[in-house]
Design a protein around this motif. Sequence first.
Motif, PDB file in Angstrom:
ATOM      1  N   LEU A  43       0.973  -0.876  -0.073  1.00 30.30           N
ATOM      2  CA  LEU A  43      -0.065   0.132   0.028  1.00 30.30           C
ATOM      3  C   LEU A  43       0.932   1.075   0.116  1.00 30.30           C
ATOM      4  N   ASP A  44       0.682   1.950  -0.994  1.00 28.81           N
ATOM      5  CA  ASP A  44       1.125   3.506  -0.808  1.00 28.81           C
ATOM      6  C   ASP A  44       0.437   4.344   0.378  1.00 28.81           C
ATOM      7  N   ARG A  45       1.318   5.947   0.680  1.00 31.35           N
ATOM      8  CA  ARG A  45       0.732   6.527   1.635  1.00 31.35           C
ATOM      9  C   ARG A  45       1.289   7.979   0.691  1.00 31.35           C
ATOM     10  N   GLY A  46      -0.067   8.775   1.087  1.00 31.70           N
ATOM     11  CA  GLY A  46       0.216  10.343   0.536  1.00 31.70           C
ATOM     12  C   GLY A  46      -0.472  11.003   1.096  1.00 31.70           C
ATOM     13  N   TYR A  47      -0.148  12.411   1.527  1.00 31.97           N
ATOM     14  CA  TYR A  47      -0.999  13.732   1.717  1.00 31.97           C
ATOM     15  C   TYR A  47      -1.738  14.341   1.167  1.00 31.97           C
ATOM     16  N   TYR A  48      -2.926  14.647   1.675  1.00 29.73           N
ATOM     17  CA  TYR A  48      -3.356  16.259   0.666  1.00 29.73           C
ATOM     18  C   TYR A  48      -3.431  16.910   1.903  1.00 29.73           C
ATOM     19  N   SER A  49      -3.473  18.267   1.571  1.00 38.43           N
ATOM     20  CA  SER A  49      -4.170  19.022   2.576  1.00 38.43           C
ATOM     21  C   SER A  49      -5.121  19.820   2.182  1.00 38.43           C
ATOM     22  N   THR A  50      -6.037  20.445   2.619  1.00 38.92           N
ATOM     23  CA  THR A  50      -6.868  21.079   2.841  1.00 38.92           C
ATOM     24  C   THR A  50      -7.409  22.839   2.424  1.00 38.92           C
ATOM     25  N   ASN A  51      -6.117  22.986   2.093  1.00 38.02           N
ATOM     26  CA  ASN A  51      -5.992  23.633   1.934  1.00 38.02           C
ATOM     27  C   ASN A  51      -5.249  24.641   0.397  1.00 38.02           C
ATOM     28  N   ASP A  52      -5.003  23.048  -0.139  1.00 38.49           N
ATOM     29  CA  ASP A  52      -4.354  22.703  -1.238  1.00 38.49           C
ATOM     30  C   ASP A  52      -4.823  21.361  -2.003  1.00 38.49           C
ATOM     31  N   HIS A  53      -5.098  21.704  -2.740  1.00 36.23           N
ATOM     32  CA  HIS A  53      -6.218  20.829  -3.491  1.00 36.23           C
ATOM     33  C   HIS A  53      -6.088  20.227  -4.675  1.00 36.23           C
ATOM     34  N   GLY A  54      -4.240  20.520  -4.964  1.00 44.20           N
ATOM     35  CA  GLY A  54      -3.308  20.148  -5.912  1.00 44.20           C
ATOM     36  C   GLY A  54      -3.781  18.645  -6.333  1.00 44.20           C
ATOM     37  N   LEU A  55      -2.749  17.731  -5.286  1.00 47.09           N
ATOM     38  CA  LEU A  55      -2.686  16.296  -5.393  1.00 47.09           C
ATOM     39  C   LEU A  55      -4.497  15.853  -6.104  1.00 47.09           C
ATOM     40  N   LEU A  56      -4.990  15.823  -5.326  1.00 45.91           N
ATOM     41  CA  LEU A  56      -6.168  15.372  -5.500  1.00 45.91           C
ATOM     42  C   LEU A  56      -6.950  15.901  -6.438  1.00 45.91           C
ATOM     43  N   ARG A  57      -6.724  16.492  -7.186  1.00 42.88           N
ATOM     44  CA  ARG A  57      -7.457  17.305  -8.412  1.00 42.88           C
ATOM     45  C   ARG A  57      -6.893  16.616 -10.030  1.00 42.88           C
ATOM     46  N   GLU A  58      -5.006  15.818  -9.417  1.00 44.03           N
ATOM     47  CA  GLU A  58      -4.154  15.298 -10.648  1.00 44.03           C
ATOM     48  C   GLU A  58      -4.343  13.572 -10.015  1.00 44.03           C
ATOM     49  N   LYS A  95      -4.306   0.993  -4.576  1.00 47.53           N
ATOM     50  CA  LYS A  95      -3.748   0.969  -3.505  1.00 47.53           C
ATOM     51  C   LYS A  95      -3.094   1.927  -3.210  1.00 47.53           C
ATOM     52  N   ARG A  96      -3.750   2.759  -3.175  1.00 45.51           N
ATOM     53  CA  ARG A  96      -3.374   3.921  -2.174  1.00 45.51           C
ATOM     54  C   ARG A  96      -3.720   5.036  -1.434  1.00 45.51           C
ATOM     55  N   ILE A  97      -3.426   4.817  -0.039  1.00 44.65           N
ATOM     56  CA  ILE A  97      -4.050   5.604   1.342  1.00 44.65           C
ATOM     57  C   ILE A  97      -3.675   7.496   1.228  1.00 44.65           C
ATOM     58  N   LEU A  98      -4.979   8.002   0.619  1.00 44.51           N
ATOM     59  CA  LEU A  98      -4.495   9.474   1.177  1.00 44.51           C
ATOM     60  C   LEU A  98      -5.133   9.792   2.024  1.00 44.51           C
ATOM     61  N   LEU A  99      -3.948  10.762   3.151  1.00 44.63           N
ATOM     62  CA  LEU A  99      -4.571  11.655   4.321  1.00 44.63           C
ATOM     63  C   LEU A  99      -4.659  12.818   4.433  1.00 44.63           C
ATOM     64  N   ASP A 100      -5.454  13.404   5.151  1.00 48.90           N
ATOM     65  CA  ASP A 100      -4.824  14.876   5.692  1.00 48.90           C
ATOM     66  C   ASP A 100      -4.216  15.088   6.260  1.00 48.90           C
ATOM     67  N   ASN A 101      -3.335  16.008   5.774  1.00 48.89           N
ATOM     68  CA  ASN A 101      -1.927  16.474   6.207  1.00 48.89           C
ATOM     69  C   ASN A 101      -2.216  17.988   7.552  1.00 48.89           C
ATOM     70  N   ASP A 102      -3.214  18.911   7.387  1.00 46.39           N
ATOM     71  CA  ASP A 102      -3.902  19.020   8.217  1.00 46.39           C
ATOM     72  C   ASP A 102      -4.412  18.645   9.801  1.00 46.39           C
ATOM     73  N   LEU A 103      -4.365  17.594   9.802  1.00 48.14           N
ATOM     74  CA  LEU A 103      -5.057  17.074  10.938  1.00 48.14           C
ATOM     75  C   LEU A 103      -3.709  16.956  12.084  1.00 48.14           C
ATOM     76  N   PRO A 104      -4.252  16.585  13.127  1.00 47.35           N
ATOM     77  CA  PRO A 104      -2.835  16.647  14.209  1.00 47.35           C
ATOM     78  C   PRO A 104      -2.000  14.948  13.830  1.00 47.35           C
ATOM     79  N   PRO A 105      -0.628  14.101  13.934  1.00 49.47           N
ATOM     80  CA  PRO A 105      -0.144  13.236  13.330  1.00 49.47           C
ATOM     81  C   PRO A 105      -0.961  12.602  14.052  1.00 49.47           C
TER      82      PRO A 105
END
Length: 306
Positions: A43-58, A95-105
């Motif tokens: 499984l692959d893991r990535g992060y997105y930010s609620t303020n920057d949706h660049g990754l999600l748009r791609e 097989k990719r998990i995306l997590l909100d980077n603005d959330l506390p770790p």
Amino acid sequence: MKNLLLKPRTAGDIEAQVAKVIRGLGNPEPPIELSLVRELFNLDRGYYSTNDHGLLRETVSRLKVAGLQVLMRPTLLAEAVRAMSLRALYLPDQKRILLDNDLPPIKHRWNEAHEIGHDIIPWHAGMMLGDSEKELTRSCHAQMEAEANYAAGRLLFLGERFAVEAVSSAPSLDLVQQLKRTFGNTITSTLWHFVEQAHCNRPMVGLVTGHPNYTRRRADFDPVNPCRYTVQSPAFAARFGHLSEIALFQYVTQYCGAQRGGMLGTDEVILRDAAGEPHLFHFETFFNSYEALTLGVWQRPAPAIA
Ligand SMILES: [Zn+2]
């Protein structure tokens, strides 16, 4: 909001899947390392930010959101994340998990385990990609979320290992704190798992609320929905499930002091079961300066009150 208990057969299927994972990792000691689980499943893991949706748009995926294929409308994922304030996502086709980077770790751990849950529950991928004949209705979605949460709990608390440690001493918030440290998860998820999993045959209830003392209520306190979560053990749900969250919270407000943190109080509380018989419970409440955690444990039938 009360916890949704799974049917024994569904719970058993998920337990078997998670047990396989734990064996695959060589029955590790707590706390479990989720990076090893991701490795095991590629499984692959990535992060997105609620303020920057660049990754999600791609992100191009066969995933369906509210019945629509993301592939057909690439902005859909970013829109859904915003509209539904999603904290994490799982893209089964990648097989990719995306997590909100603005959330506390500390919260990433639960969300990551939840998304891993969607991966290891065999019947989820088809439903998420819309391969299933069944339309993903609201109640069906809630059921899938409860299943993924169940898998997350079994994984983060290492299957049977948690119950063995949880029943080794009398149930208390002290013990919940100890188990929190051993298994390395949040206090809320530890309390939740403790009530749901550790003492199946004993009526027990856990509440996660704001500060119960009226002098400490925050502006966003909602008297109609005073509990963020109400977790019932199966035995509590069967015999005391008729008690409303408002009624349970009311008992807690009666003994909690106005302290800014630590223990707020304890009390003996009498609750009536579905047949109207009185039972004695021991309640205790702890405030971690953010949320109040209450544990109510059945003691014995109470003498009838004249
Ligand atoms: Zn989910």
